[in-house]
Design a protein around this motif. Structure first.
Motif, PDB file in Angstrom:
ATOM      1  N   GLN A  51       6.965   1.418  -3.572  1.00 51.71           N
ATOM      2  CA  GLN A  51       7.713   0.214  -3.209  1.00 51.71           C
ATOM      3  C   GLN A  51       8.133   0.271  -1.736  1.00 51.71           C
ATOM      4  O   GLN A  51       8.031  -0.702  -1.003  1.00 51.71           O
ATOM      5  N   ARG A  54       5.104  -0.302   0.572  1.00 52.98           N
ATOM      6  CA  ARG A  54       4.254  -1.421   0.156  1.00 52.98           C
ATOM      7  C   ARG A  54       3.819  -2.349   1.310  1.00 52.98           C
ATOM      8  O   ARG A  54       2.653  -2.753   1.367  1.00 52.98           O
ATOM      9  N   GLU A  58      -0.166  -3.232   1.939  1.00 52.19           N
ATOM     10  CA  GLU A  58      -0.684  -4.596   1.768  1.00 52.19           C
ATOM     11  C   GLU A  58      -1.429  -5.109   2.993  1.00 52.19           C
ATOM     12  O   GLU A  58      -2.019  -6.176   2.960  1.00 52.19           O
ATOM     13  N   ARG A  81      -1.449  -0.885  -5.124  1.00 51.58           N
ATOM     14  CA  ARG A  81      -0.853  -1.890  -4.237  1.00 51.58           C
ATOM     15  C   ARG A  81      -1.618  -2.037  -2.929  1.00 51.58           C
ATOM     16  O   ARG A  81      -1.274  -2.866  -2.103  1.00 51.58           O
TER      17      ARG A  81
END
Ligand SMILES: C[S@@+](CC[C@H](N)C(=O)[O-])C[C@H]1O[C@@H](n2cnc3c(N)ncnc32)[C@H](O)[C@@H]1O
Length: 243
Positions: A51, A54, A58, A81
């Motif tokens: 998290q 992330r 991305e 992710r």
């Protein structure tokens, strides 16, 4: 803050050899033992790490390497992710073999390579993100480990270190100390078949720098914007720094 010193080892080479051979012995039962001993919290710790990084994963062009990837649990969580396949490296062949099987079972194409985290076969300034989960503590020289992570990162690249740490409060410290010295070696030894490995675990955690100390070392290795997040009463900490 030199590095890990398993009992009976006197040099960095001996420590490194001891660590590699110990992980080779426990590789077949590593995942099961890990999930049981951590009461499955290891999944949550890795999820929080993913998290945190992330936004980098991305990015379509982001190159990520998970060093000391072991059987690949953080690598796979990151890869879920990521827009670009996450790479993994480790110096223990049986751990990498387990990772390769898991990656193939999921039909993924994450590249893996066998390498010492202190001497990565990666060009300077070529990665956007370097991660390590529960591997950094096992390095024979922490400063050299930080320097190597720094070297392979691009400017503005990020290093994320998830590692065991020292509990926040005296009471939790006592409970945790009791669990890790008395219960963990018995259960870990029985499940993995290696008592040594699960005696080494609490010893190496006890000798590992505190979260503020590790943050200081990251800053002196050149990282900026260094911060850390404690999890599970400080038993684990995630350090993040930028090159
Ligand atoms: C506790 S396991 C963690 C594996 C995985 N990252 C995870 O989260 O489950 C530590 C791993 O670090 C690897 N390791 C330790 N020292 C290393 C080094 N100097 N170079 C490469 N890998 C190393 C071990 O072989 C082992 O697979």
């Amino acid at each position: 803050m030199k590095g890990t010193t398993p009992a009976g080892t006197a040099t960095e080479q001996e420590a490194s050899k001891w660590v590699r051979s110990m992980f080779g012995r426990i590789a077949p039962r590593y995942d099961l033992t890990n999930h049981i001993l951590s009461l499955n919290l290891d999944r949550l710790w890795r999820a929080r790490t993913v998290q945190r990084v992330r936004p980098i994963l991305e990015r379509a062009d982001a190159r990520t390497l998970d060093i000391c990837c072991g059987t690949g649990d953080l690598l796979l969580a990151l890869n879920k992710r990521a827009r670009h396949p996450v790479m993994g490296s480790d110096f223990c062949h049986p751990m990498l073999t387990a990772a390769r099987t898991k990656i193939a079972d999921r039909g993924l194409g994450c590249p893996l390579f066998e390498a010492d985290a202190l001497n990565l076969p990666i060009a300077d300034a070529s990665l956007d993100l370097v991660t390590v989960a529960f591997g950094f503590r096992n390095l024979a020289n922490y400063q050299a480990g930080l320097a190597e992570m720094y070297r392979v990162l691009k400017p503005d690249g990020v290093a994320a270190i998830l590692e065991f740490s020292q509990p926040d409060t005296a009471l939790f410290g006592k409970l945790y100390g009791f669990y890790s010295r008395n219960i963990l070696p018995i259960i870990g030894g029985a499940l993995s078949g290696s008592r040594d490995a699960y005696r080494y675990l609490p010893e190496s955690i006890g000798k590992f720098p505190s979260a503020p100390e590790l943050a200081r070392e990251m800053r002196s290795a050149g990282f900026r914007s260094v911060d850390f997040t404690r999890m599970t009463g400080g038993a684990v900490a995630l350090h993040v720094g930028t090159k």
